[in-house]
Each structure stands twice: as structure tokens, then as C-alpha cells.
Design a protein around this motif. Structure first.
Motif, PDB file in Angstrom:
ATOM      1  N   LEU A 432       0.869  -1.186   0.000  1.00 42.61           N
ATOM      2  CA  LEU A 432       0.000   0.000   0.000  1.00 42.61           C
ATOM      3  C   LEU A 432       0.903   1.233   0.000  1.00 42.61           C
ATOM      4  N   ALA A 433       0.498   2.257  -0.751  1.00 44.50           N
ATOM      5  CA  ALA A 433       1.302   3.485  -0.836  1.00 44.50           C
ATOM      6  C   ALA A 433       0.441   4.698  -0.508  1.00 44.50           C
ATOM      7  N   VAL A 434       1.039   5.636   0.203  1.00 43.25           N
ATOM      8  CA  VAL A 434       0.429   6.949   0.452  1.00 43.25           C
ATOM      9  C   VAL A 434       1.218   7.988  -0.337  1.00 43.25           C
ATOM     10  N   ILE A 435       0.509   8.718  -1.190  1.00 46.09           N
ATOM     11  CA  ILE A 435       1.129   9.792  -1.983  1.00 46.09           C
ATOM     12  C   ILE A 435       0.707  11.124  -1.367  1.00 46.09           C
ATOM     13  N   PHE A 436       1.679  11.931  -1.010  1.00 44.97           N
ATOM     14  CA  PHE A 436       1.435  13.281  -0.482  1.00 44.97           C
ATOM     15  C   PHE A 436       1.710  14.266  -1.614  1.00 44.97           C
ATOM     16  N   LEU A 524       5.409  15.546  -5.387  1.00 43.74           N
ATOM     17  CA  LEU A 524       4.837  14.353  -4.798  1.00 43.74           C
ATOM     18  C   LEU A 524       5.859  13.665  -3.907  1.00 43.74           C
ATOM     19  N   GLY A 525       5.370  13.119  -2.794  1.00 42.42           N
ATOM     20  CA  GLY A 525       6.183  12.268  -1.927  1.00 42.42           C
ATOM     21  C   GLY A 525       5.447  10.978  -1.668  1.00 42.42           C
ATOM     22  N   ILE A 526       6.160   9.843  -1.665  1.00 41.51           N
ATOM     23  CA  ILE A 526       5.527   8.526  -1.562  1.00 41.51           C
ATOM     24  C   ILE A 526       6.147   7.744  -0.424  1.00 41.51           C
ATOM     25  N   SER A 527       5.282   7.178   0.420  1.00 39.87           N
ATOM     26  CA  SER A 527       5.719   6.213   1.429  1.00 39.87           C
ATOM     27  C   SER A 527       4.945   4.917   1.204  1.00 39.87           C
ATOM     28  N   VAL A 528       5.599   3.779   1.448  1.00 37.27           N
ATOM     29  CA  VAL A 528       5.028   2.461   1.138  1.00 37.27           C
ATOM     30  C   VAL A 528       4.907   1.653   2.425  1.00 37.27           C
ATOM     31  N   PHE A 529       3.737   1.041   2.578  1.00 40.65           N
ATOM     32  CA  PHE A 529       3.510   0.135   3.719  1.00 40.65           C
ATOM     33  C   PHE A 529       3.898  -1.280   3.334  1.00 40.65           C
ATOM     34  N   SER A 559       9.234  11.838  -5.286  1.00 41.68           N
ATOM     35  CA  SER A 559      10.343  11.228  -4.557  1.00 41.68           C
ATOM     36  C   SER A 559       9.787  10.180  -3.602  1.00 41.68           C
ATOM     37  N   PHE A 560      10.471   9.027  -3.536  1.00 41.75           N
ATOM     38  CA  PHE A 560      10.125   7.995  -2.566  1.00 41.75           C
ATOM     39  C   PHE A 560      10.848   8.259  -1.253  1.00 41.75           C
ATOM     40  N   PHE A 561      10.198   7.919  -0.167  1.00 40.29           N
ATOM     41  CA  PHE A 561      10.830   8.078   1.134  1.00 40.29           C
ATOM     42  C   PHE A 561      11.973   7.080   1.282  1.00 40.29           C
ATOM     43  N   THR A 562      13.071   7.554   1.811  1.00 35.90           N
ATOM     44  CA  THR A 562      14.210   6.701   2.142  1.00 35.90           C
ATOM     45  C   THR A 562      14.700   7.074   3.536  1.00 35.90           C
ATOM     46  N   LYS A 563      15.478   6.197   4.124  1.00 36.12           N
ATOM     47  CA  LYS A 563      16.023   6.501   5.446  1.00 36.12           C
ATOM     48  C   LYS A 563      16.949   7.701   5.388  1.00 36.12           C
ATOM     49  N   GLU A 564      17.663   7.827   4.255  1.00 40.90           N
ATOM     50  CA  GLU A 564      18.565   8.968   4.112  1.00 40.90           C
ATOM     51  C   GLU A 564      17.798  10.284   4.079  1.00 40.90           C
ATOM     52  N   LEU A 565      16.533  10.223   3.684  1.00 41.73           N
ATOM     53  CA  LEU A 565      15.732  11.439   3.581  1.00 41.73           C
ATOM     54  C   LEU A 565      15.559  12.108   4.937  1.00 41.73           C
ATOM     55  N   GLY A 566      15.482  11.290   5.993  1.00 45.70           N
ATOM     56  CA  GLY A 566      15.378  11.877   7.328  1.00 45.70           C
ATOM     57  C   GLY A 566      16.569  12.752   7.656  1.00 45.70           C
ATOM     58  N   HIS A 567      17.768  12.311   7.240  1.00 42.83           N
ATOM     59  CA  HIS A 567      18.968  13.102   7.464  1.00 42.83           C
ATOM     60  C   HIS A 567      18.933  14.384   6.629  1.00 42.83           C
TER      61      HIS A 567
END
Length: 826
Positions: A432-436, A524-529, A559-567
Motif C-alpha cells: 500500500l502506498a500513500v502519496i502526499f 509528490l512524496g511517496i511512502s510504502v507500507f 520522490s520515494f521516502f528513504t532513510k537517508e531522507l530523514g537526514h
């Protein structure tokens, strides 16, 4: 205790008690009102009298200004005096001073000044020569008018004076002060005078001094011949005479009393302050050195005597009327209210006991009868309202889940659907994906075209997105220009890319919003469950972070969310914090200047100001690391103001040191241009540095023109009326503004470095560059090439007809001192 006592009474007693108390309260209120009415009348009279006193002072000031201007107007017609001044201007040599010739002329001038100041009944008069040196002056003293002229011995001024009743001038020491100095003091610019005289205000102790100034120029207004000043003092003796005439106390002081509120004298309305036994008000006059405060005070003893007499009379009257009213009310209340009210209360008690049967109507012929009839309908009304309430609850539940503007699901419903979606994909083992989704530069559209057009744009975006998405996808508006999209049932990230591309492509066509055709894009930003979060809040938060990554990397992308994005987001916060500190401190920014060279003559024709940031926290920061963030957060406005002021200051410094070129170029953000105070900011920068607007060229981007052509045209036209040059920076890099060039008041096109880099070896770059140059020549525009680094690029641009060259081939961006050396050696 009082409540228990009150509840022990029956309804009749309670109503009687309420009537009695109400009558007494109304009587008390009437007494207070009448007392305040008397007081207010007196205060109003005091207010009018004090305002009249201040108006009298203002009238006297206006008359004094007229008298002063008339008093010095003689100089332009007094040929004898002008001849003496011209003689002094022509033959006065302070080193080899001809006292026999010039002192007699100055005595004659002093005598003439005496007659003029006495005739106009003013305090002093002074005359200065073409070098603004004092020739002679006359001032009023307790012993009479005092005449002084300036002679010279061995280049030093010597002052000779006499009183008007004396015959001989004696050498006496000169006692200069700020109101009368040996060297003329200008409180204005000579252009303010023109052909007329002006009046300035000054404070001398507690006195107000009005000084008239007039300069006499040659016929062509190029050379100063003489300057004359005449003064009149508004003294305490004048205020004492006015106080006696107005029967109040009027005085002035340089230090205002803290208990009073100050108002400008010319305002015409003054707040009255009550202090102990008097009323006082104040008015200020701004002077060249400080403010002077006028006070007017009126004693209040007359009010207290009047109030005391009327209070006694009114108390007897109110007491008599109150007793008579209470007697009449008791008789009327018993017959017309108490008995019918008891019957009505019985009827209401039945309704409270859920007895909705019809009751006998009370026949009183007034509102009680109407209430009795309405009570009989209450049961039926309650039944109808219970039914309506159930229906309204269902409608409210639907409204609470729907966005009223777009009719899309709102945040609340989207979160519920997302929770259901998470439950489904857990069973099916799918993703499942949430697009912001956030619209780019929506605030700019709202600010320029209005919120109504912004609302229409949101509706059009919602309609187009619904047509673009699949039926199984969920689209929701969660607030402002932010949308959430839920995509369910896919296996790999690559399955999302066709959907994301369709969403981005949906914004390629403009949106028709009323009379406006608006071009916008989306980030757009995308996070995936479950990879990017297992809860609703984590999925939405991470999609939001990914959306900001899209904005930071140029907008109009996903852009897809990545762990590096938090930094990255954490680093963005650090940069934003450091940028705010830099703006507050004001000592971390600096300007570099890159020369612009004529392609034909090889001479420097201008410079472009380029900002650099040396952060105390982060070190050196290039513009690409902070300008976009400053625009996004609105911090570009104070930064842009600093750039304008500093570049104007540096440009004027260069001119004062003999480094002349026609203009300086400054980049201006679209955010700055949309600010309502942009032109006020421009004028502030110009006034601080005495910078002429014709020396400025503002560089704007094509994106600003494409976003809102109508507003851009209006803004550029206003800049043109100020004689400011306009250049389109990075021309041809993605926005089609060719159709606007015929209408836009543009002076220059700048060829982007991306086209210059491959010259002359890239056929595409050659074609585009020649096309831009030809287009500029067609519209009679100048053309500048950016990023020129090689001789081959230079020779091609020279042959193609480019006007100006800018780049490392000639010079990198230089500090101000490096620029001076470059100009000197070039």
C-alpha cells in the motif's frame, strides 16, 4: 444561603422581588447616567476650550510662517542689497581682505537687515554669501536689536557689533550656537528650496523657533548667490498672554509629562486627561532637534459644585418616582400577571411531565395568551424536532467526512480508509502506498489573484486528478493545497511509476480558472507500507518528508521516502535555523561582483551582484544551498532588501572613487516581486544611498512571467516608469514566454549557461543560441551570454552578434576591492 432563601419564595413573590429590584436598579442606573451626563457635558466643554486654545496656537504658527516668508522675500527684488552681496562674493579674499571696501558694504547690509527684521516684527535675520559663510546678522535682545557683520584678519573671521541705538561698531566675540552659526547649516537639500522659501521648526530651551530659509540662485539655477534666514520665537511670554486671554494655563516644555498622551499639534483632536483638580491635554511640534510639547490645563472646581447640587435634586426626584412606580406596579402585577402566570406554569409543568395533551388556553389578550397557545403545540413540535435531529445527525456525519470545497474525502475519512487499507493488505500480503501531493507556488497564486481564484484552481486540480486516477485509488484533500492519494494492491515500487507519471503529466496543461489561465505543477512524496511505516501517522509523515525532498530538488517531480531522507530533512532544518540567525545578525552575507564585458569593444559595461553566505554555524554556503529555501520560507524578502541596499551602497562607492559604468545588475526573486511592499523597499534602498534607479537592472526568471503574465506585466510596467532596466535571466530553459515578449517592457535577454557550455560544437546549442539572439534583435533587446569560459565560445558569440559576455573567461565573481583592481588593470 441567599440562593436557599430565594428558592423558598413562590413564583408571585419572586416576580414581585424582581420587579422591585429592577425598579431600584433602573433608578440607580438613571442616577449614574444623569451624573455622568453632567460630567460628560463639562468634559466636552473643557475639551472644546482646550482644542480652541491649540487651534489658536496653530493659527498663530501659520501666520508666523506667512510673515516669515514675506519677511525674506525682499532679497530677490532688492537690487542694492544684491549688488552688495555680489561685490562680497566677487572680491572677498579672506587672506588679503579689503576691509575698507567690504566692511562698509557689510555695514550697509546689516542696516538693511535691521530694517527688514523690525518691519516684519521677527526675532532675528542672517545673510550668508555664495560660500555659505555668514555676512551679517541681526538678533533681538532685551536691550534692543543687535547688529553684527563678519570681517576677516589674516584669513580668520572677526565680528563687529553694535546695538541699534549705538553708532559705532566694536569688535566683539562671536557666540555661535546651533540656531545661528558662522557657517550656514542646511536642514534640507537645495533642491527642496527651488524658487520658494521653506520653514523649519527648532527647539530653543522651552521655546519654539520658526526659521524661514531662502536661497537665491543665478538665472540658470546653477550657482548660489546668497542664502537668507529669518526667525520668530514662540516664547513663554506669548503663552502667558494667551493663557490670560483664554482663562486657562498654557505653557511649553522640552520634557513631556509621563501622565499625558502626546498628539501632533496639526492633528486637530486632542485627548483630555483628568489630573486631580484639573483637566490637561498636550500637543507636540516636531522640530529639527527634538519635539517641543505644549500643555493646556483647565481647573475642574466648577464641575464638582454643579454635580453636588444636581445630585441632591435628582436623588429626591428619583426616590419619589421610585415609590410611586412600585405602588402602581403592585396593583397592575396582581391583576394582569400573577394569576395568569400561575395557570401558565401549571400548563408548563404538564409538558415537563411528558403530558402533551391540549390544555385550556389562558384568555388574557396579550403575550401570555400567545404563550399558552404555543405550549399546546409543544408536544407536536418536539416530535417533529426529534425526527429532524436524527436526519441532521446523518447529514453532519457526511459533512464531517467530506471536504466542502472539492467534495473529496477529508483528512478524517482518508485516515479511516487508510486504516481499512492497511488491514486488507495485511491479509493479501500486498503493498500500500500513500502519496502526499502539494501544489507548487500555490501561495503566490493566492496572493496575486486572490483566494477565490485559488479555490477554483483547487477544484479544477481535484477534478483532473479524479479523471487521472483509477477507480480503486482514493483521492482526498487534507487542507490548503495538499492532497493525499491511497494506492492499494501492488507488488513492487515500479508498479507505482506509471501512476506517478500520469499524475505529473496531468499538470502539463494549464488550468482555466475564470478569466485566468494558470500553469502550475505538483511535488509528490511517496511512502510504502510496511517498509516506510506501519502506522497511519508514520506513513503520512514520511510521505510528507518525501514531498519536501521533491520541492527541494526542483519541484514538478516525485520522490520515494528513504532513510537517508530523514537526514536530509534534518540538514534542511539546520540550514533554515542558521539562515534565520544570519538574517538577524546581518554580518554573515557578502556580495561578489562579476564583470559584464562588451563583446565588441572588450570594455567593462556593467557588473552583476552575487550573494554569498559565510555561516558562523555551517561555513561557506553557495546560493544553490539556501536561496530556494529562503524563497520557500519567505526569508528571501529581508535577504533581497539587504542585497539591494548593499549593492547600491557599493555602486555609489565605486562612482565616488572614479569607477564608472552604466548599471549594476541584481537578481530579484519572484517572491519579492509579489510582495505588496516591494516598491516601498526599492525606494528605501535608493533613498539611503542616493542611488538613481536608472543605474539598476533587475534580473527576473522566465518562471515568474509564465506563472502569472498579467501581474508580471503590471509589475514590470511600474518598474519601467521608475527607469529601472529589466532582464530575463536563464532565457529559454523551460518556460515558453516568447508570446509575451511583444508586450513585456524588457530590456535584455540572458542566454543560460547550459546553452553556452557546448558552444560551438553542439549543433543544438548553436541553433538555440542563434535563435535567442535573433529573437532579441527582432524585439530590439540587448543580449548577454552567461558562463563563457573559453575563447572558442567567445569568438562564436561575437560572430553571432551577442552584446555582452559574462563568465570565467574574463573574471570569476570578485570582491569589491578585487573588482577595483580588475577595472584598473583591464
Amino acid at each position: 444561603m441567599f440562593q436557599t432563601f430565594y428558592h423558598s419564595f413562590n413564583l408571585k413573590t419572586k416576580l414581585s422581588f424582581i420587579l422591585v429590584v429592577s425598579t431600584l436598579v433602573l433608578s440607580l442606573i438613571a442616577g449614574i447616567y444623569f451624573d455622568n451626563f453632567l460630567r460628560k457635558n463639562f468634559v466636552n466643554a473643557a475639551q472644546e476650550k482646550i482644542e480652541y486654545a491649540f487651534a489658536h496656537i496653530q493659527i498663530d504658527l501659520d501666520k508666523a510662517k506667512i510673515d516669515l516668508k514675506k519677511g525674506i522675500a525682499f532679497i530677490q527684488d532688492d537690487e542694492m542689497l544684491l549688488a552688495s552681496v555680489e561685490l562680497i562674493n566677487s572680491y572677498q579674499d579672506k587672506i588679503n581682505y579689503d576691509a575698507v571696501l567690504l566692511d562698509e558694504e557689510k555695514k550697509h547690509i546689516a542696516d538693511e537687515l535691521l530694517s527688514r527684521v523690525k518691519l516684519s516684527q521677527n526675532n532675528d535675520i542672517a545673510l550668508y554669501d555664495s560660500h555659505e559663510d555668514l555676512i551679517a546678522y541681526v538678533n533681538k535682545t532685551p536691550k534692543g536689536y543687535y547688529l553684527t557683520y563678519v570681517s576677516y584678519e589674516k584669513g580668520k573671521p572677526v565680528f563687529y557689533s553694535r546695538y541699534e541705538d549705538e553708532y559705532d561698531y566694536l569688535q566683539r566675540p562671536f557666540d555661535p550656537h546651533w540656531l545661528l552659526s558662522y557657517k550656514h547649516i542646511s536642514y534640507y537639500t537645495q533642491k527642496d528650496l527651488g524658487q520658494n522659501s521653506i520653514i523649519t521648526y527648532h527647539r530653543f530651551n522651552d521655546d519654539l523657533v520658526l526659521k524661514a530659509h531662502k536661497s537665491l540662485f543665478s538665472q540658470k539655477q546653477k550657482h548660489l548667490i546668497a542664502h537668507i534666514e529669518m526667525s520668530r520665537h514662540i516664547t513663554q511670554s506669548y503663552l502667558k498672554a494667551l493663557s490670560d486671554d483664554m482663562r486657562m494655563s498654557i505653557w511649553s516644555t522640552e520634557k513631556p509629562k509621563s501622565i499625558t498622551m502626546l498628539h501632533p499639534l496639526e492633528k486637530g483632536s486632542f485627548e483630555l486627561i483628568e489630573e486631580k483638580n484639573h483637566f490637561i491635554s498636550s500637543a507636540t511640534v516636531k522640530t529639527k532637534n527634538e519635539e517641543i510639547v505644549f500643555y493646556a490645563s483647565l481647573h475642574a472646581s466648577e464641575l464638582e459644585e454643579t454635580l453636588l447640587e444636581n445630585r441632591i435634586t435628582f436623588f429626591v426626584l428619583i426616590l419619589s418616582l421610585t415609590l410611586l412606580t412600585l405602588i402602581l406596579l403592585r396593583i397592575l402585577f396582581k391583576k394582569t400577571v400573577a394569576q395568569p402566570l400561575q395557570s401558565l406554569m401549571k400548563q408548563i409543568e404538564n409538558i415537563e411531565n411528558q403530558d402533551y395533551s391540549e390544555y385550556k388556553v389562558i384568555r388574557t389578550g396579550d403575550e401570555l395568551e400567545t404563550i399558552s397557545k404555543n405550549v399546546n403545540r409543544l408536544a407536536f413540535t418536539i416530535q417533529e424536532r426529534e425526527h429532524s435531529l436524527l436526519k441532521s445527525q446523518k447529514e453532519l456525519e457526511n459533512l464531517s467526512n467530506t471536504d466542502s470545497l472539492t467534495n473529496l474525502p477529508n483528512r478524517r475519512l482518508f485516515n479511516a480508509l487508510l486504516q481499512h487499507g492497511i488491514s486488507r493488505v495485511l491479509r493479501t500480503k500486498k503493498h500500500l502506498a500513500v502519496i502526499f501531493l502539494d501544489l507548487d507556488q500555490f501561495k503566490q497564486i493566492n496572493d496575486t489573484l486572490g483566494h477565490n481564484i485559488g479555490d477554483i484552481l483547487l477544484q479544477e486540480v481535484a477534478l483532473r486528478l479524479r479523471k487521472t486516477l483509477r477507480e480503486s485509488d482514493t483521492l482526498a484533500r487534507i487542507g490548503g493545497d495538499e492532497f493525499n492519494i491511497l494506492i492499494e494492491g501492488f507488488d513492487h515500487h515500479s508498479d507505482l511509476e506509471p501512476i506517478l507519471s500520469k499524475i505529473i503529466d496531468a499538470f502539463h496543461l494549464s488550468f482555466l480558472c475564470g478569466e485566468h489561465e494558470i500553469r502550475t505543477s505538483a511535488s509528490l512524496g511517496i511512502s510504502v507500507f510496511p517498509e516506510d511505516g506501519e502506522s497511519i501517522s508514520d506513513l503520512i509523515k514520511n510521505a510528507d518528508l518525501a514531498m519536501y525532498r521533491s520541492k527541494d530538488t526542483g519541484r514538478n517531480r516525485y520522490s520515494f521516502f528513504t532513510k537517508e531522507l530523514g537526514h536530509i530533512i534534518e540538514n534542511r532544518s539546520k540550514v533554515l535555523h542558521a539562515l534565520k540567525n544570519a538574517i538577524e545578525k546581518g554580518d554573515e552575507f557578502t556580495l561578489l561582483y562579476q564583470p559584464k564585458i562588451s563583446a565588441q569593444s572588450g570594455k567593462i559595461v556593467a557588473v552583476e551582484a552575487l550573494i554569498r553566505w559565510n555561516s558562523h554555524i555551517l561555513g561557506w554556503m553557495t546560493p544553490d544551498r539556501f536561496i530556494h529555501l529562503a524563497e520557500e520560507t519567505g526569508l528571501i524578502a529581508p535577504i533581497g532588501l539587504w542585497v539591494l541596499q548593499q549593492s547600491s551602497h557599493d555602486f555609489m562607492q565605486l562612482r565616488s572613487q572614479g569607477f564608472f559604468f552604466p548599471y549594476i545588475a541584481v537578481n530579484v526573486s519572484a517572491i519579492q516581486l509579489e510582495k505588496h511592499d516591494f516598491f516601498e523597499m526599492l525606494n528605501t534602498a535608493f533613498e539611503k544611498t542616493e542611488f538613481d534607479p536608472q543605474w539598476l537592472e533587475i534580473e527576473i526568471t522566465e518562471s515568474y512571467l509564465a506563472t502569472n503574465a498579467e501581474h508580471a506585466l503590471s509589475t514590470l510596467e511600474k518598474l519601467r516608469t521608475m527607469n529601472i532596466k529589466i532582464a530575463i535571466d536563464d532565457f529559454g530553459t523551460g518556460y515558453s514566454s516568447l508570446s509575451y515578449l511583444k508586450k513585456l517592457p524588457v530590456d535584455r535577454l540572458k542566454i543560460d549557461k547550459s546553452f553556452v557550455d557546448d558552444l560551438p560544437h553542439s549543433s543544438e546549442g548553436v541553433a538555440i543560441t542563434r535563435a535567442i539572439i535573433a529573437l532579441a534583435k527582432t524585439f530590439n533587446l540587448s543580449i548577454t551570454a552567461e558562463g563563457v569560459e573559453t575563447k572558442e565560445q567567445l569568438e562564436f558569440l561575437q560572430e553571432a552578434g551577442c552584446d555582452e559576455i559574462q563568465g570565467y573567461y574574463y573574471a570569476k565573481p570578485l570582491t569589491l576591492n578585487e573588482l577595483k583592481n580588475f577595472i584598473s588593470n583591464h
